[in-house]
Design an enzyme around this catalytic site. Structure first.
Site, PDB file in Angstrom:
ATOM      1  N   PRO A  53       0.827  -1.428   0.067  1.00  0.00           N
ATOM      2  CA  PRO A  53      -0.098  -0.023  -0.127  1.00  0.00           C
ATOM      3  C   PRO A  53       0.843   1.330  -0.252  1.00  0.00           C
ATOM      4  O   PRO A  53       1.902   1.127   0.610  1.00  0.00           O
ATOM      5  CB  PRO A  53      -0.766  -0.028   1.225  1.00  0.00           C
ATOM      6  CG  PRO A  53       0.216  -0.854   2.169  1.00  0.00           C
ATOM      7  CD  PRO A  53       1.087  -1.997   1.264  1.00  0.00           C
ATOM      8  N   GLY A  54       0.477   2.337  -0.575  1.00  0.00           N
ATOM      9  CA  GLY A  54       1.218   3.541  -0.763  1.00  0.00           C
ATOM     10  C   GLY A  54       0.231   4.576  -0.371  1.00  0.00           C
ATOM     11  O   GLY A  54       0.064   5.094   0.900  1.00  0.00           O
ATOM     12  N   ARG A  55      -0.802   4.845  -1.152  1.00  0.00           N
ATOM     13  CA  ARG A  55      -1.906   6.027  -0.880  1.00  0.00           C
ATOM     14  C   ARG A  55      -2.666   5.898   0.368  1.00  0.00           C
ATOM     15  O   ARG A  55      -2.787   6.815   1.138  1.00  0.00           O
ATOM     16  CB  ARG A  55      -2.843   6.005  -2.166  1.00  0.00           C
ATOM     17  CG  ARG A  55      -3.720   7.339  -2.105  1.00  0.00           C
ATOM     18  CD  ARG A  55      -4.691   7.002  -3.240  1.00  0.00           C
ATOM     19  NE  ARG A  55      -4.119   6.426  -4.495  1.00  0.00           N
ATOM     20  CZ  ARG A  55      -4.096   7.404  -5.525  1.00  0.00           C
ATOM     21  NH1 ARG A  55      -4.040   8.622  -5.522  1.00  0.00           N
ATOM     22  NH2 ARG A  55      -3.538   6.781  -6.689  1.00  0.00           N
TER      23      ARG A  55
ATOM     24  N   ARG B 215      -0.753  16.030  -9.353  1.00  0.00           N
ATOM     25  CA  ARG B 215      -1.860  15.021  -9.582  1.00  0.00           C
ATOM     26  C   ARG B 215      -3.211  15.685 -10.468  1.00  0.00           C
ATOM     27  O   ARG B 215      -3.667  15.060 -11.264  1.00  0.00           O
ATOM     28  CB  ARG B 215      -2.405  14.691  -8.246  1.00  0.00           C
ATOM     29  CG  ARG B 215      -1.359  13.515  -7.707  1.00  0.00           C
ATOM     30  CD  ARG B 215      -2.010  12.759  -6.480  1.00  0.00           C
ATOM     31  NE  ARG B 215      -2.792  11.741  -7.123  1.00  0.00           N
ATOM     32  CZ  ARG B 215      -4.002  11.570  -7.162  1.00  0.00           C
ATOM     33  NH1 ARG B 215      -4.870  12.369  -6.570  1.00  0.00           N
ATOM     34  NH2 ARG B 215      -4.583  10.505  -7.761  1.00  0.00           N
TER      35      ARG B 215
ATOM     36  N   CYS C 294       3.749  28.216 -16.846  1.00  0.00           N
ATOM     37  CA  CYS C 294       3.178  28.497 -18.125  1.00  0.00           C
ATOM     38  C   CYS C 294       2.558  27.278 -18.829  1.00  0.00           C
ATOM     39  O   CYS C 294       3.049  26.723 -19.823  1.00  0.00           O
ATOM     40  CB  CYS C 294       4.281  29.114 -18.956  1.00  0.00           C
ATOM     41  SG  CYS C 294       4.927  30.561 -18.042  1.00  0.00           S
ATOM     42  N   GLU C 295       1.524  26.709 -18.363  1.00  0.00           N
ATOM     43  CA  GLU C 295       0.707  25.639 -18.963  1.00  0.00           C
ATOM     44  C   GLU C 295      -0.686  25.854 -18.384  1.00  0.00           C
ATOM     45  O   GLU C 295      -0.891  26.061 -17.297  1.00  0.00           O
ATOM     46  CB  GLU C 295       1.282  24.257 -18.397  1.00  0.00           C
ATOM     47  CG  GLU C 295       2.788  23.989 -18.625  1.00  0.00           C
ATOM     48  CD  GLU C 295       3.083  22.872 -19.347  1.00  0.00           C
ATOM     49  OE1 GLU C 295       2.169  22.273 -20.029  1.00  0.00           O
ATOM     50  OE2 GLU C 295       4.090  22.431 -19.641  1.00  0.00           O
TER      51      GLU C 295
ATOM     52  N   TYR D  88       2.011  10.687  -3.714  1.00  0.00           N
ATOM     53  CA  TYR D  88       2.319  11.126  -4.894  1.00  0.00           C
ATOM     54  C   TYR D  88       1.954  12.581  -5.096  1.00  0.00           C
ATOM     55  O   TYR D  88       1.702  13.186  -6.309  1.00  0.00           O
ATOM     56  CB  TYR D  88       1.200  10.502  -6.083  1.00  0.00           C
ATOM     57  CG  TYR D  88       1.390   9.083  -5.949  1.00  0.00           C
ATOM     58  CD1 TYR D  88       2.220   8.094  -6.411  1.00  0.00           C
ATOM     59  CD2 TYR D  88       0.222   8.367  -5.541  1.00  0.00           C
ATOM     60  CE1 TYR D  88       2.267   6.878  -6.332  1.00  0.00           C
ATOM     61  CE2 TYR D  88       0.181   7.011  -5.374  1.00  0.00           C
ATOM     62  CZ  TYR D  88       1.181   6.166  -5.494  1.00  0.00           C
ATOM     63  OH  TYR D  88       1.314   5.030  -5.383  1.00  0.00           O
TER      64      TYR D  88
END
Ligand code: LLP
Length: 409
Positions: free
Chosen positions: A272-274, A310, A341-342, A370
Site C-alpha cells: 500500500p502507498g496512498r 496530480r 506556463c501551462e 504522489y
C-alpha cells in the site's frame, strides 16, 4: 481526519496552527502529521492482522527518507521500483528481507544492487527479465528469489491512467504467457520462483476487483500446483478525496485473504502507498494575486504543477481549504491556478468560496501520496520544503532545494 482540523477559525495540524507555522516558514511547503502516518499504518496492519502479512510501503507514493524511517520503525517493509528507492529504503533502516522490487524495466545495474543486497523478492515482469536475473545471479554465484508478476486482466474500475491489471496494460504477464514461461523457468538454475505478485491499479474504492483478482490467483495456483512462499497482492487501496467518496472497506476482503493464505500456506505481502500516506499531508500555498477573468476570477497560488502534479496529470480533485475561515463568501466562480506556463497548472474551480484575499494562505488537502514524490524542477523551480509535525514539534524532513545549486546545470 482527526490530526488536521479547524480549531475555531484556524486550521491546525496536530497541536500547531498553520498560521503560527507560517510566521517562520515560506510557502509553498508540504506539511505532514506523524501521528496520522502511524494511525494509518497500524489501522491497515490491524485490518489484516489475522493473516500477518508483510506490509511493504510503496516508496513511490512518498520516498522521503524520514517518512520511510517512521514507517520502517512501525514494522513496514518497502516496495521499491528503482535502484534509488531501494538504496533509500535501506538507508532508512528497512531490512533487505522486507524489501520487494517491482517494475517492468529494471536495469542490469539496479538488478545487481538488488541481488547483492539480498532483498526478499525481485518481482519479475517478463521472460527476458528472468533470463537477465538468472545470468547476473550465476555470475555472482547466487540463487535469487523471484516473484512473478501476473496480469490478471481484471478491471480495477479506476482512472484509466492508474489502471494496471488489464490485458492492454504493460504490467506483468498474462496467465497464458505465464504458463508458457513456467516451462522455460526450469532451465534457470539461479532463480527460484517463490512468489506470484499482482497489482491491478491505484485509488480503487470498491473491493470487488480485489476479490476477483484473489479468485484468479487462487484458481491458477491450484491448477498449476505451485508451491509458493509468498503471494504479493500489491496495493491500490483508495482514499476519499471528496466528501462524497468513502474510503474502501477492507474487512470482507481481509477474511478472504486470510482463508487464501491458510489454504495455500503462504505469507501475504501487501504494497500500500496512498492508503498509508495520502491523507497525512497538506500543501500550504500563498495567494500571490487575484485576477478578474471573463467568467470567473483566478486565484493565483505560489504552488505550481511542478510542486503538485496530480490535478494536471489525472484531473484529480484535491479540496482546497483556507488557513483561516472567513464566514463571508465571494460571489461567483473562482479557479485556483498556479504560476506555471501551462493551462493544466490549475487546482480546481469553486463557487461561493469563503472570502480570501491576496497574501492569505490556503491548504491543498490529501497530498501525501504522489505529491512530493511526483514533483519536479520544471520551470527551474526548486523542490519545496517538507515539514513533519509531531504533537507540537516541528521538524524539517526536506529543506527547500537550493536555487543556486539548481541553476548550475
Ligand atoms: N505496487 C505497485 C507495483 C505499484 O505500481 C503501485 C502504484 C503500488 C504498489 C502502490 O499503489 P497505491 O497503494 O499507492 O495505490 N501517480 C498516481 C498513482 C500511480 C500508482 C502507481 N503504482 C496518482 O497520483 O494517482
Amino acid at each position: 481526519m482527526q490530526n488536521l482540523r479547524y480549531v475555531g477559525k484556524n486550521l491546525f495540524i496536530e497541536k500547531l496552527s498553520i498560521k503560527n507555522i507560517l510566521k517562520k516558514n515560506k510557502t509553498p511547503f508540504y506539511i505532514y502529521s506523524e501521528n496520522q502516518i502511524g494511525f494509518n499504518f497500524l489501522k491497515f496492519a490491524n485490518t489484516f492482522k489475522k493473516s500477518n502479512p508483510l506490509i511493504c510501503f510503496a516508496a513511490k507514493s512518498n520516498s522521503n527518507l524520514n517518512i520511510l524511517r517512521i514507517l520502517g520503525k512501525l514494522g513496514a517493509g518497502a516496495d521499491v521500483v528503482s535502484g534509488g528507492e531501494l538504496l533509500k529504503a535501506l538507508k532508512a533502516g528497512i531490512k533487505p528481507k522486507k524489501i520487494v522490487f517491482s517494475g517492468v524495466g529494471k536495469t542490469e545495474e539496479e538488478l545487481k544492487i538488488a541481488i547483492s543486497k539480498k532483498i526478499l523478492l525481485i518481482n519479475c515482469e517478463s521472460e527476458s527479465e528472468a533470463k537477465l536475473i538468472n545470468n547476473l545471479a550465476k555470475k555472482l554465484r547466487k540463487k535469487v528469489s523471484i516473484g512473478f508478476r501476473l496480469n490478471p486482466n481484471v478491471d480495477a474500475k479506476t482512472h484509466k491512467n492508474i489502471s494496471t491489471g488489464k490485458a492492454e496494460n504493460k504490467f506483468g504477464l498474462s496467465i497464458k504467457n505465464f504458463k508458457i514461461f513456467l516451462k522455460t523457468i526450469r532451465s534457470f538454475k539461479n532463480i527460484s520462483l517463490d512468489a506470484l505478485s499482482v497489482h491491478i491499479g491505484s485509488q480503487i474504492l470498491n473491493d470487488a476487483p480485489f476479490r476477483k483478482t484473489l479468485n484468479v490467483m487462487s484458481k491458477l495456483i491450484k491448477e498449476l500446483k505451485l508451491n509458493l512462499k509468498y503471494v504479493d497482492l500489491g496495493g491500490g487501496f483508495g482514499i476519499n478525496y471528496t466528501d462524497k467518496e468513502k474510503p474502501i472497506n477492507l474487512n470482507k476482503y481481509s477474511k478472504l485473504v486470510h482463508n487464501f493464505s491458510k489454504k495455500l500456506n503462504c505469507r501475504i505481502i501487501f504494497e500500500p502507498g496512498r492508503s498509508i500516506i495520502g491523507n497525512t499531508s497538506l500543501l500550504i500555498s500563498k495567494i500571490q494575486f487575484i485576477k478578474k477573468g471573463t467568467n470567473k476570477n483566478f486565484i493565483i497560488l505560489d504552488a505550481g504543477m511542478n510542486d503538485f502534479m496530480r490535478p494536471a496529470l489525472y484531473e484529480a480533485f484535491h479540496k482546497i481549504i483556507p488557513i483561516s475561515k472567513n464566514s463571508s463568501r465571494m460571489r461567483g466562480k473562482i479557479e485556483f491556478v498556479g504560476p506555471i506556463c501551462e493551462s493544466t497548472c490549475k487546482f480546481g474551480v469553486y463557487k461561493n468560496y469563503p472570502k480570501i484575499n491576496e497574501n492569505e494562505f490556503v491548504a491543498i488537502t490529501n497530498v501525501g501520496a504522489y505529491g512530493s514524490s511526483l514533483s519536479s524542477n520544471y520551470n527551474t523551480r526548486p523542490l519545496i520544503a517538507e515539514i513533519l509535525i509531531n504533537k507540537n514539534k516541528l521538524r524539517y524532513i526536506r529543506k527547500k532545494q537550493n536555487l543556486q545549486k539548481l541553476i548550475n546545470s
